[in-house]
Write a protein that holds these residues in place. Structure first.
Motif, short mmCIF file in Angstrom:
data_model
loop_
_atom_site.label_atom_id
_atom_site.label_comp_id
_atom_site.label_asym_id
_atom_site.label_seq_id
_atom_site.Cartn_x
_atom_site.Cartn_y
_atom_site.Cartn_z
N UNK A 169 39.02 31.99 47.19
CA UNK A 169 39.28 31.42 45.87
C UNK A 169 39.56 32.52 44.84
N UNK A 170 38.82 33.63 44.94
CA UNK A 170 39.03 34.75 44.02
C UNK A 170 40.42 35.36 44.22
N UNK A 171 40.84 35.48 45.48
CA UNK A 171 42.15 36.06 45.78
C UNK A 171 43.29 35.19 45.29
N UNK A 172 43.05 33.86 45.29
CA UNK A 172 44.11 32.93 44.88
C UNK A 172 44.10 32.61 43.38
N UNK A 173 43.15 33.20 42.65
CA UNK A 173 43.12 32.89 41.21
C UNK A 173 43.69 34.01 40.38
N UNK A 218 30.65 32.40 51.47
CA UNK A 218 31.14 33.71 51.01
C UNK A 218 32.64 33.84 51.25
N UNK A 219 33.08 33.38 52.41
CA UNK A 219 34.50 33.47 52.74
C UNK A 219 35.34 32.58 51.82
N UNK A 220 34.84 31.37 51.55
CA UNK A 220 35.57 30.45 50.68
C UNK A 220 35.65 31.03 49.27
#
Length: 194
Positions: free
Chosen positions: A190-194, A184-186
Motif C-alpha cells: 500500500x505504501x509503494x502504491x500511494x 506487513x506485506x500488505x
C-alpha cells in the motif's frame, strides 16, 4: 435462525481485529497457532454439555443461546445458576486483563440469555487460565451499548470489502491468521502504491 446470525466467537474476533474477523467469518479461513491449540486443549474438560451441581450452584455447561433481535448465536462455556441468578462464564487461556473482545463476547452471551429467559443478567465472569483467576464483568449500560454497536458493525463489515490491516504489531504477531493476512506485506504494498 438463519445463516446470517453472527457467532459469539466471531464478535470476539471482530473486536480483536476487523481484518481477522473478515478472514474467519466472511472468507472462512481459519488457521491454528499455539494460542488456538492451547485454548482448545484447555477447553477439553468444559466442552462436555450437561449440568453439574457444586454446592448450591447448578453449572450448565456448553449452552447454546441466540438473540433474534441482534442476530447472534453461540455457545456459552458455562451458565452458573444460584439463588435464581444466572451468571454466564467464559474460559480463556490468557491472563486477566481488560480484554474488550472478551467482554463483548461475554456481554453478547448475556444478551442472548436475557432474550431466551426473560431474566435480567447483571454480570458475568471470565476465568483466565494463565493466572487461574476469575474476572467479574459488570454488564453496564455502556458495555451493553458498545457490544450492540460492535455486533451491528460486524454485520455491516461482512457486507463490505476486506478492511485494511490494523496498526498493532503485538496483536498481529499473536494472530492465528497472520500467515494468510500478511499485514506487513500488505502495508508495504500500500505504501509503494500511494
Amino acid at each position: 435462525m438463519t445463516k446470517d446470525y453472527l457467532l459469539l466467537a466471531y464478535l470476539n474476533a471482530w473486536e480483536y481485529c476487523p481484518r481477522r474477523f473478515y478472514w474467519e467469518y466472511v472468507l472462512g479461513e481459519m488457521q491454528d497457532n499455539e494460542h488456538i491449540i492451547l485454548g482448545r486443549h484447555l477447553h477439553r474438560n468444559i466442552d462436555q454439555p450437561g449440568t453439574i451441581q457444586e454446592g448450591d450452584t447448578l453449572i450448565h455447561q456448553q449452552q447454546w443461546v441466540w438473540c433474534d433481535r441482534l442476530q447472534v448465536v453461540g455457545i456459552i462455556d458455562a451458565v452458573e445458576e444460584c439463588d435464581g441468578q444466572l451468571v454466564p462464564v467464559e474460559y480463556k487461556k490468557g491472563k486477566m486483563a481488560q480484554h474488550l473482545n472478551d467482554h463483548f463476547q461475554l456481554c453478547a452471551a448475556a444478551l442472548c440469555l436475557e432474550e431466551r429467559t426473560g431474566r435480567n443478567i447483571t454480570y458475568g465472569e471470565i476465568f483466565y487460565h494463565a493466572n487461574r483467576r476469575r474476572q467479574t464483568v459488570a454488564f453496564t449500560p455502556q458495555l451493553r451499548e458498545m457490544t450492540e454497536q460492535a455486533i451491528a458493525l460486524a454485520h455491516l463489515a461482512s457486507q463490505n470489502p476486506m478492511p485494511a490491516p490494523i496498526d498493532n504489531t503485538k496483536k498481529c504477531q499473536s494472530c492465528s491468521v497472520q500467515g494468510i493476512c500478511l499485514p506487513l506485506e500488505v502495508k508495504k504494498l500500500q505504501q509503494q502504491n500511494s
